[in-house]
Design an enzyme around this catalytic site. Sequence first.
Site, mmCIF file in Angstrom:
data_model
loop_
_atom_site.group_PDB
_atom_site.id
_atom_site.type_symbol
_atom_site.label_atom_id
_atom_site.label_comp_id
_atom_site.label_asym_id
_atom_site.label_seq_id
_atom_site.Cartn_x
_atom_site.Cartn_y
_atom_site.Cartn_z
ATOM 1 N N LYS A 70 -57.211 -18.883 1.358
ATOM 2 C CA LYS A 70 -55.797 -19.166 1.068
ATOM 3 C C LYS A 70 -55.634 -19.255 -0.439
ATOM 4 O O LYS A 70 -56.391 -19.940 -1.112
ATOM 5 C CB LYS A 70 -55.403 -20.507 1.716
ATOM 6 C CG LYS A 70 -53.987 -20.951 1.449
ATOM 7 C CD LYS A 70 -53.091 -20.634 2.628
ATOM 8 C CE LYS A 70 -51.622 -20.716 2.295
ATOM 9 N NZ LYS A 70 -51.092 -19.575 1.510
ATOM 10 N N LYS A 94 -59.632 -26.904 -4.250
ATOM 11 C CA LYS A 94 -58.341 -27.573 -4.048
ATOM 12 C C LYS A 94 -58.049 -27.823 -2.562
ATOM 13 O O LYS A 94 -57.649 -28.920 -2.170
ATOM 14 C CB LYS A 94 -57.249 -26.684 -4.649
ATOM 15 C CG LYS A 94 -55.894 -27.322 -4.713
ATOM 16 C CD LYS A 94 -54.856 -26.343 -5.251
ATOM 17 C CE LYS A 94 -55.277 -25.766 -6.587
ATOM 18 N NZ LYS A 94 -54.310 -24.800 -7.112
ATOM 19 N N LYS A 106 -57.682 -15.620 -3.730
ATOM 20 C CA LYS A 106 -56.660 -15.383 -4.748
ATOM 21 C C LYS A 106 -56.506 -13.887 -4.931
ATOM 22 O O LYS A 106 -57.434 -13.117 -4.640
ATOM 23 C CB LYS A 106 -57.086 -16.010 -6.084
ATOM 24 C CG LYS A 106 -55.942 -16.255 -7.037
ATOM 25 C CD LYS A 106 -55.217 -17.554 -6.732
ATOM 26 C CE LYS A 106 -54.021 -17.782 -7.613
ATOM 27 N NZ LYS A 106 -53.457 -19.113 -7.470
ATOM 28 N N ASP A 146 -47.738 -16.974 -6.923
ATOM 29 C CA ASP A 146 -48.361 -17.584 -8.102
ATOM 30 C C ASP A 146 -47.547 -17.101 -9.303
ATOM 31 O O ASP A 146 -46.377 -16.744 -9.137
ATOM 32 C CB ASP A 146 -49.844 -17.191 -8.191
ATOM 33 C CG ASP A 146 -50.586 -17.982 -9.256
ATOM 34 O OD1 ASP A 146 -50.709 -19.211 -9.120
ATOM 35 O OD2 ASP A 146 -51.033 -17.385 -10.259
ATOM 36 N N THR A 190 -45.036 -27.862 -5.161
ATOM 37 C CA THR A 190 -46.102 -28.070 -6.150
ATOM 38 C C THR A 190 -45.668 -29.168 -7.122
ATOM 39 O O THR A 190 -46.444 -30.082 -7.443
ATOM 40 C CB THR A 190 -46.383 -26.765 -6.919
ATOM 41 O OG1 THR A 190 -46.672 -25.753 -5.959
ATOM 42 C CG2 THR A 190 -47.550 -26.913 -7.869
ATOM 43 N N ASN A 221 -41.297 -21.901 -12.130
ATOM 44 C CA ASN A 221 -41.096 -22.597 -10.858
ATOM 45 C C ASN A 221 -41.628 -24.030 -10.922
ATOM 46 O O ASN A 221 -40.910 -24.994 -10.648
ATOM 47 C CB ASN A 221 -41.790 -21.773 -9.741
ATOM 48 C CG ASN A 221 -41.728 -22.482 -8.405
ATOM 49 O OD1 ASN A 221 -40.884 -23.343 -8.184
ATOM 50 N ND2 ASN A 221 -42.626 -22.135 -7.517
ATOM 51 N N SER A 351 -47.714 -24.909 1.880
ATOM 52 C CA SER A 351 -48.030 -23.587 2.436
ATOM 53 C C SER A 351 -48.752 -23.752 3.787
ATOM 54 O O SER A 351 -48.509 -23.000 4.731
ATOM 55 C CB SER A 351 -48.941 -22.801 1.492
ATOM 56 O OG SER A 351 -48.185 -22.088 0.555
HETATM 57 P P1 NAD Z 1 -43.896 -18.973 -13.158
HETATM 58 O O1 NAD Z 1 -44.156 -17.546 -13.373
HETATM 59 O O2 NAD Z 1 -42.723 -19.380 -12.332
HETATM 60 O O3 NAD Z 1 -43.738 -19.716 -14.585
HETATM 61 C C1 NAD Z 1 -44.641 -19.598 -15.623
HETATM 62 C C2 NAD Z 1 -44.013 -20.194 -16.869
HETATM 63 O O4 NAD Z 1 -44.977 -20.150 -17.926
HETATM 64 C C3 NAD Z 1 -42.790 -19.455 -17.393
HETATM 65 O O5 NAD Z 1 -41.853 -20.375 -17.880
HETATM 66 C C4 NAD Z 1 -43.329 -18.627 -18.551
HETATM 67 O O6 NAD Z 1 -42.350 -18.358 -19.520
HETATM 68 C C5 NAD Z 1 -44.383 -19.570 -19.070
HETATM 69 N N1 NAD Z 1 -45.423 -18.881 -19.842
HETATM 70 C C6 NAD Z 1 -46.000 -17.693 -19.614
HETATM 71 N N2 NAD Z 1 -46.882 -17.407 -20.577
HETATM 72 C C7 NAD Z 1 -46.883 -18.462 -21.407
HETATM 73 C C8 NAD Z 1 -47.571 -18.779 -22.603
HETATM 74 N N3 NAD Z 1 -48.473 -17.932 -23.114
HETATM 75 N N4 NAD Z 1 -47.313 -19.975 -23.174
HETATM 76 C C9 NAD Z 1 -46.412 -20.823 -22.654
HETATM 77 N N5 NAD Z 1 -45.716 -20.581 -21.548
HETATM 78 C C10 NAD Z 1 -45.948 -19.415 -20.953
HETATM 79 O O7 NAD Z 1 -45.249 -19.589 -12.579
HETATM 80 P P2 NAD Z 1 -45.453 -20.920 -11.752
HETATM 81 O O8 NAD Z 1 -45.433 -20.582 -10.308
HETATM 82 O O9 NAD Z 1 -44.553 -21.981 -12.272
HETATM 83 O O10 NAD Z 1 -46.963 -21.260 -12.110
HETATM 84 C C11 NAD Z 1 -47.332 -21.948 -13.300
HETATM 85 C C12 NAD Z 1 -48.749 -22.461 -13.172
HETATM 86 O O11 NAD Z 1 -48.827 -23.300 -12.027
HETATM 87 C C13 NAD Z 1 -49.820 -21.386 -12.960
HETATM 88 O O12 NAD Z 1 -51.007 -21.789 -13.588
HETATM 89 C C14 NAD Z 1 -50.029 -21.375 -11.472
HETATM 90 O O13 NAD Z 1 -51.317 -20.895 -11.111
HETATM 91 C C15 NAD Z 1 -49.876 -22.836 -11.181
HETATM 92 N N6 NAD Z 1 -49.545 -23.126 -9.787
HETATM 93 C C16 NAD Z 1 -48.412 -22.645 -9.214
HETATM 94 C C17 NAD Z 1 -48.138 -22.969 -7.891
HETATM 95 C C18 NAD Z 1 -46.862 -22.549 -7.223
HETATM 96 O O14 NAD Z 1 -46.581 -23.056 -6.129
HETATM 97 N N7 NAD Z 1 -46.059 -21.693 -7.815
HETATM 98 C C19 NAD Z 1 -49.022 -23.760 -7.157
HETATM 99 C C20 NAD Z 1 -50.163 -24.232 -7.779
HETATM 100 C C21 NAD Z 1 -50.408 -23.906 -9.098
#
Ligand code: NAD
Length: 416
Positions: A70, A94, A106, A146, A190, A221, A351
């Site tokens: 997952k 996790k 992944k 992601d 999250t 997000n 999820s």
């Molecule tokens: P997303 O694409 O919605 O948002 C990513 C954000 O990071 C955006 O605001 C983008 O502008 C910013 N960003 C991108 N590159 C950057 C940089 N170099 N410096 C600063 N900011 C930057 O992604 P998300 O779903 O919010 O995921 C963010 C993190 O959380 C990731 O590491 C992801 O693996 C982790 N995560 C997400 C989820 C989920 O449910 N979406 C769950 C667990 C972990």
Amino acid sequence: MERNENAFENAMEQLKEAIKHMDISENAIKILSSPEEVLEVNIPLKMDDGKLKVFRGFRVHYNTSRGPAKGGIRFHAGVTLDEVKALSFWMTIKNAVVNIPFGGGKGGVIVDPKEISQNELKKLSERYVDAIFEFIGPDKDIPAPDVNTNETIMGWMSEEYNKLAGKFSPATFTGKPIALGGSKGRDISTSLGASYIIDEYMKNHNLAPEKTAVAIQGFGNVGYNLAKILYESGYKVVALSDSKSGIYDEVGLNPEEIMKEKIESGGSIRNIGGRGKKITNEELLELDVDILVPAALENVITKDNARKIKAKVVVEVANGSTTIDADKILESKGKEIIPDVLANAGGVTVSYFEWIQNRTGEYWEADEVFEKLEKIMRTEFKNVNETKLEKNVSYRTAAYIIALERIAKAIDARGI
Ligand code: NAD
């Protein structure tokens, strides 16, 4: 590239660190030192201009001893196989930290979604599913969103899977739109999960939200929703950033207003005028705040900037935001890190709820989802905290110890 910028090597160092503090079978260590299965695919796509472009995609099953793989799918120009392997390892840990019956997986595609049209994005999502079709399924591997993938993309992918499978198979993807079997509450899960973890930490340290300044890197997000939840809970959210720029105001920012202005000014925090001070992403990390939340990408706190981090606690909402060297530096300075494998586990937990709802056909109200999520997050924080105190280790190592014990039990019970 220096050693610790390789996310997979970083992940393996974390594994080595944890096993120093525990009794785990040699078999389990050997098995957990590399992924079970790695799929690399070419994705040929006819672009809007009629020309063919070949994208590269990956899907990794790191370990499935505790259940089907997952983990999310990332669309990003910087995706590498090592990154996907690291992310799938962290998913394995996790899922065991929050004790849900999944292994870790992944996926990723090397693409900058901002460079392609909506039509190309949809076709790329569908072709990626065509390429990994045999590798996924509700009892095998269940992808989710992601970085740069979202519920719309999960809807397209799920539909493509259904077409190829010749049946409705909603439990293959999670993070889908509610109309296609998505769970209520998945969109903020999250962030909500992270907020329960932060709340437990605050209670343990007798801290009050009103006196707590928070800086959040990443306004997607997870970063946006967490900022909103913390703001609504009374925290002072003093800094926010996206990929282009950050904004800082010591009085506090209202994340909803910032999002509105970001959208109105062309989609970037950089263009917001008339409030706060513009800062870079690097400056955001080094602000004098109580809580620092990396919520963008991995490897942002490294040995180069770790000494400059002033926050008392780092809550890793992004996966792999702190390298192992930075970890050690922060620890030596008395800083605490709430690790990604605990802090952001709320997403995969909901999820899991989505997968249950899809398989049983019984759908839950948001309140029920949040109640179940809260119970898991608070319980597992307490477990990690107990192990931390008992073994005198960091939160990360404590979380790894708990997860590895659960995974090793499954590996050993299988009789390998
Ligand atoms: P997303 O694409 O919605 O948002 C990513 C954000 O990071 C955006 O605001 C983008 O502008 C910013 N960003 C991108 N590159 C950057 C940089 N170099 N410096 C600063 N900011 C930057 O992604 P998300 O779903 O919010 O995921 C963010 C993190 O959380 C990731 O590491 C992801 O693996 C982790 N995560 C997400 C989820 C989920 O449910 N979406 C769950 C667990 C972990």
